[in-house]
Design a protein around this motif. Structure first.
Motif, short mmCIF file in Angstrom:
data_model
loop_
_atom_site.label_atom_id
_atom_site.label_comp_id
_atom_site.label_asym_id
_atom_site.label_seq_id
_atom_site.Cartn_x
_atom_site.Cartn_y
_atom_site.Cartn_z
N TYR A 23 38.54 42.51 39.77
CA TYR A 23 37.23 41.85 39.86
C TYR A 23 37.45 40.33 39.92
CZ TYR A 23 32.16 41.45 39.21
OH TYR A 23 30.83 41.21 39.40
N LEU A 24 36.98 39.71 41.00
CA LEU A 24 37.16 38.27 41.18
C LEU A 24 35.82 37.61 41.47
CD1 LEU A 24 40.31 38.36 43.50
CD2 LEU A 24 40.27 37.70 41.09
N ASN A 25 35.50 36.58 40.70
CA ASN A 25 34.28 35.81 40.90
C ASN A 25 34.65 34.45 41.49
OD1 ASN A 25 31.90 34.39 40.84
ND2 ASN A 25 31.55 34.62 38.64
N PHE A 26 34.28 34.21 42.74
CA PHE A 26 34.70 33.00 43.41
C PHE A 26 33.86 31.77 43.06
CE2 PHE A 26 37.07 36.12 45.69
CZ PHE A 26 38.25 35.47 46.02
N GLU A 27 32.90 31.95 42.17
CA GLU A 27 32.23 30.78 41.59
C GLU A 27 33.02 30.25 40.39
OE1 GLU A 27 27.55 30.93 42.69
OE2 GLU A 27 28.15 31.95 40.84
N ASP A 28 33.99 31.03 39.94
CA ASP A 28 34.89 30.61 38.85
C ASP A 28 35.94 29.67 39.44
OD1 ASP A 28 36.96 30.39 36.96
OD2 ASP A 28 36.58 32.40 36.16
N LYS A 29 35.97 28.45 38.96
CA LYS A 29 36.89 27.44 39.52
C LYS A 29 38.35 27.86 39.40
CE LYS A 29 33.89 23.38 39.00
NZ LYS A 29 33.75 22.04 38.40
N LYS A 30 38.67 28.60 38.35
CA LYS A 30 40.06 29.04 38.18
C LYS A 30 40.44 30.03 39.28
CE LYS A 30 40.35 28.40 33.16
NZ LYS A 30 40.59 29.07 31.85
N VAL A 31 39.51 30.91 39.61
CA VAL A 31 39.77 31.87 40.70
C VAL A 31 39.89 31.12 42.02
CG1 VAL A 31 38.81 33.80 42.02
CG2 VAL A 31 38.64 33.78 39.52
N ALA A 32 38.93 30.23 42.29
CA ALA A 32 38.92 29.49 43.55
C ALA A 32 40.15 28.62 43.71
CB ALA A 32 37.66 28.64 43.63
N ALA A 33 40.68 28.09 42.58
CA ALA A 33 41.84 27.22 42.65
C ALA A 33 43.12 27.99 42.95
CB ALA A 33 41.99 26.46 41.33
N ASN A 34 43.15 29.27 42.56
CA ASN A 34 44.37 30.06 42.74
C ASN A 34 44.36 30.92 44.01
OD1 ASN A 34 46.15 29.64 40.29
ND2 ASN A 34 44.21 30.11 39.29
N ILE A 35 43.17 31.14 44.56
CA ILE A 35 43.05 31.94 45.79
C ILE A 35 42.27 31.11 46.80
CG2 ILE A 35 42.22 34.08 46.81
CD1 ILE A 35 42.44 35.38 44.07
N LYS A 36 43.00 30.46 47.71
CA LYS A 36 42.39 29.50 48.62
C LYS A 36 42.33 29.95 50.08
CE LYS A 36 43.91 25.60 45.75
NZ LYS A 36 44.69 24.33 45.72
N SER A 37 42.84 31.13 50.35
CA SER A 37 42.86 31.60 51.73
C SER A 37 42.82 33.12 51.76
CB SER A 37 44.11 31.11 52.46
OG SER A 37 45.28 31.73 51.93
N SER A 38 42.58 33.68 52.94
CA SER A 38 42.56 35.13 53.07
C SER A 38 43.93 35.73 52.76
CB SER A 38 42.10 35.52 54.47
OG SER A 38 42.97 34.98 55.46
N ASP A 39 44.99 35.05 53.18
CA ASP A 39 46.35 35.55 52.90
C ASP A 39 46.62 35.58 51.40
OD1 ASP A 39 46.91 35.93 55.57
OD2 ASP A 39 47.91 34.00 55.82
N MET A 40 46.17 34.56 50.69
CA MET A 40 46.37 34.52 49.24
C MET A 40 45.58 35.63 48.55
SD MET A 40 46.34 30.38 48.59
CE MET A 40 46.79 30.46 46.86
#
Length: 231
Positions: free
Chosen positions: A51-68
Motif C-alpha cells: 500500500y503506497l500513498n503518494f501524498e506521503d512525502k516519504k513515499v514520493a521522495a523514494n519513488i520518483k518514476s515508473s521504473d522505481m
C-alpha cells in the motif's frame, strides 16, 4: 468510519482480476477510505499486499518514476498474487506505464485519483482495455443519517439547522458548496444552482426562491427534508 458496502460490492468481483481498478471521484468523496476498506478485506485472505500513498512525502521522495515503482513492487512482494494499492497515483509521472507492466506479473492493481486527471484523454488512450473505473460520490442521504447515528448526533427537521450555521457545508469543508440564501437548498458558490447530493455539485438551474425539481436523491431540498427524515 462508514462501511460503504455498495461500492465494495462493485469492486469485490475484480479483486483478483488483472485489470487495473481505478477508484475515481470528487475531492473528499472518500476514495482513499474505500481503498483502505478493500485492502482490509483482502488482508483476511492474503498478506501479500503493498500500500503506497503518494501524498506521503516519504513515499514520493523514494519513488520518483515508473521504473522505481516497478522495482519497489517487485522487491517487496511475496510469492503468488500481490495486491498493489496506489493512493493518489497521479502524483507520479508515468504511473500508467508502471501499472500496465505490473498487471502482467501477477499484480492486482488498485489506484485512486481525481476524475479529471486519471481519465483525461491521453491517459484513457494508454489504458484502453486494461482498466475498470469505479466512480464514487459524496455521502448519500442514507449514509449521512448513518454517519450522524454513528457519531451519536440527532438529525434536525429544520434544513438550515442541519446544513447551515456552523455545519461542514457552510464552513467550506466541502469545496464550492454553501447553503442557499434564496430558499433553494444547497447551492454552488458563485452561481445560484442547487447541488445534487449523492453526486457532484451540478444540477438543473433554479430561479430565485424556487426549489429545484424534487428527487428522491436530493435530501437537501427543503421541500422534502422533513418527509425524508421521518421515513
Amino acid at each position: 468510519m462508514i462501511y460503504r458496502e455498495h461500492y465494495i460490492d462493485e469492486i469485490r468481483p475484480f479483486y483478483d482480476s488483472d485489470l487495473i481498478k481505478i477508484i475515481t471521484g470528487v475531492r473528499r468523496s472518500g476514495k482513499s477510505v474505500i481503498m483502505e476498506q478493500v485492502a482490509d478485506e483482502i488482508k483476511q485472505k492474503s498478506n501479500n499486499l503493498i500500500y503506497l500513498n503518494f501524498e506521503d512525502k516519504k513515499v514520493a521522495a523514494n519513488i520518483k518514476s515508473s521504473d522505481m515503482l516497478i522495482d519497489y513492487a517487485e522487491q517487496n512482494r511475496k510469492d503468488g498474487k500481490c495486491y498493489l494499492f496506489l493512493d493518489e497515483i497521479q502524483e507520479l509521472d508515468g504511473w500508467q506505464d508502471a501499472c500496465k507492466t505490473l498487471r502482467l506479473y501477477d499484480f492486482s492493481v488498485f489506484i485512486t485519483g481525481s476524475n479529471s486527471y486519471l481519465l483525461s484523454g491521453e491517459l484513457v488512450t494508454k489504458l484502453t482495455g486494461r482498466y475498470l473505473e469505479f466512480e464514487m460520490f459524496p455521502l448519500s442521504f442514507d449514509e449521512y443519517i448513518e454517519m450522524k447515528n454513528f457519531l451519536g448526533k440527532s438529525v434536525s427537521n429544520d434544513i438550515y439547522d442541519e446544513f447551515g450555521k456552523k455545519s461542514a457545508l457552510s464552513t467550506g469543508q466541502h469545496p464550492g458548496l454553501r447553503i442557499c440564501g434564496k430558499g433553494s437548498g444547497l447551492c454552488r458558490v458563485g452561481a445560484h444552482r442547487p447541488s445534487l447530493p449523492g453526486g457532484h455539485p451540478s444540477a438543473a438551474g433554479c430561479s430565485e426562491g424556487t426549489p429545484a425539481t424534487p428527487r428522491a436523491s436530493l435530501p437537501y431540498q427543503a421541500l422534502n427534508f422533513s418527509r425524508l427524515i421521518q421515513r
